[in-house]
Design a protein around this motif. Sequence first.
Motif, PDB file in Angstrom:
ATOM      1  N   ASP A  92      -5.971   5.372  -7.704  1.00  0.00           N
ATOM      2  CA  ASP A  92      -5.759   4.017  -7.202  1.00  0.00           C
ATOM      3  C   ASP A  92      -5.514   4.007  -5.697  1.00  0.00           C
ATOM      4  O   ASP A  92      -5.918   3.078  -5.006  1.00  0.00           O
ATOM      5  CB  ASP A  92      -4.570   3.386  -7.937  1.00  0.00           C
ATOM      6  CG  ASP A  92      -4.390   1.915  -7.627  1.00  0.00           C
ATOM      7  OD1 ASP A  92      -5.363   1.160  -7.819  1.00  0.00           O
ATOM      8  OD2 ASP A  92      -3.285   1.533  -7.200  1.00  0.00           O
ATOM      9  N   LYS A 138       3.410  -2.480 -11.942  1.00  0.00           N
ATOM     10  CA  LYS A 138       2.265  -1.770 -12.507  1.00  0.00           C
ATOM     11  C   LYS A 138       2.682  -0.315 -12.687  1.00  0.00           C
ATOM     12  O   LYS A 138       3.007   0.355 -11.717  1.00  0.00           O
ATOM     13  CB  LYS A 138       1.076  -1.900 -11.553  1.00  0.00           C
ATOM     14  CG  LYS A 138      -0.143  -1.132 -11.958  1.00  0.00           C
ATOM     15  CD  LYS A 138      -1.374  -1.487 -11.137  1.00  0.00           C
ATOM     16  CE  LYS A 138      -1.312  -1.065  -9.714  1.00  0.00           C
ATOM     17  NZ  LYS A 138      -2.582  -1.221  -8.990  1.00  0.00           N
ATOM     18  N   THR A 140       3.084  -2.064  -7.343  1.00  0.00           N
ATOM     19  CA  THR A 140       3.039  -3.508  -7.547  1.00  0.00           C
ATOM     20  C   THR A 140       1.591  -3.973  -7.610  1.00  0.00           C
ATOM     21  O   THR A 140       0.700  -3.333  -7.064  1.00  0.00           O
ATOM     22  CB  THR A 140       3.762  -4.272  -6.421  1.00  0.00           C
ATOM     23  OG1 THR A 140       3.158  -3.936  -5.177  1.00  0.00           O
ATOM     24  CG2 THR A 140       5.239  -3.938  -6.389  1.00  0.00           C
ATOM     25  N   ALA A 141       1.395  -5.071  -8.289  1.00  0.00           N
ATOM     26  CA  ALA A 141       0.060  -5.646  -8.418  1.00  0.00           C
ATOM     27  C   ALA A 141       0.161  -7.156  -8.240  1.00  0.00           C
ATOM     28  O   ALA A 141       1.071  -7.788  -8.777  1.00  0.00           O
ATOM     29  CB  ALA A 141      -0.526  -5.326  -9.786  1.00  0.00           C
ATOM     30  N   ASP A 142      -0.757  -7.711  -7.482  1.00  0.00           N
ATOM     31  CA  ASP A 142      -0.804  -9.164  -7.331  1.00  0.00           C
ATOM     32  C   ASP A 142      -1.335  -9.782  -8.616  1.00  0.00           C
ATOM     33  O   ASP A 142      -2.304  -9.290  -9.197  1.00  0.00           O
ATOM     34  CB  ASP A 142      -1.733  -9.563  -6.182  1.00  0.00           C
ATOM     35  CG  ASP A 142      -1.170  -9.190  -4.827  1.00  0.00           C
ATOM     36  OD1 ASP A 142       0.069  -9.133  -4.696  1.00  0.00           O
ATOM     37  OD2 ASP A 142      -1.966  -8.947  -3.905  1.00  0.00           O
TER      38      ASP A 142
END
Length: 68
Positions: free
Chosen positions: A65, A55, A35-37
């Motif tokens: 990452d 993501k 997940t990405a904000d």
Amino acid sequence: MNCYECALVRHSRTAVAVCRVCGVAVCADHAQTATADLRRPAGTGKIVRDLAARKIMCPVCRTADESP
């Protein structure tokens, strides 16, 4: 389009996604989901959205990452 990771070991599998970081095509077995904000400039308002985005990354970018 075929999966790059599979091609490295001489397999042929159809790609289902593209890595968000490096752009390599990956199959369902090699696609790594995180997940990405979402950040959007909003003047003096809220910058980070309430819901996280999906993501998809290749295994190499996912490892990078998550590294310190």
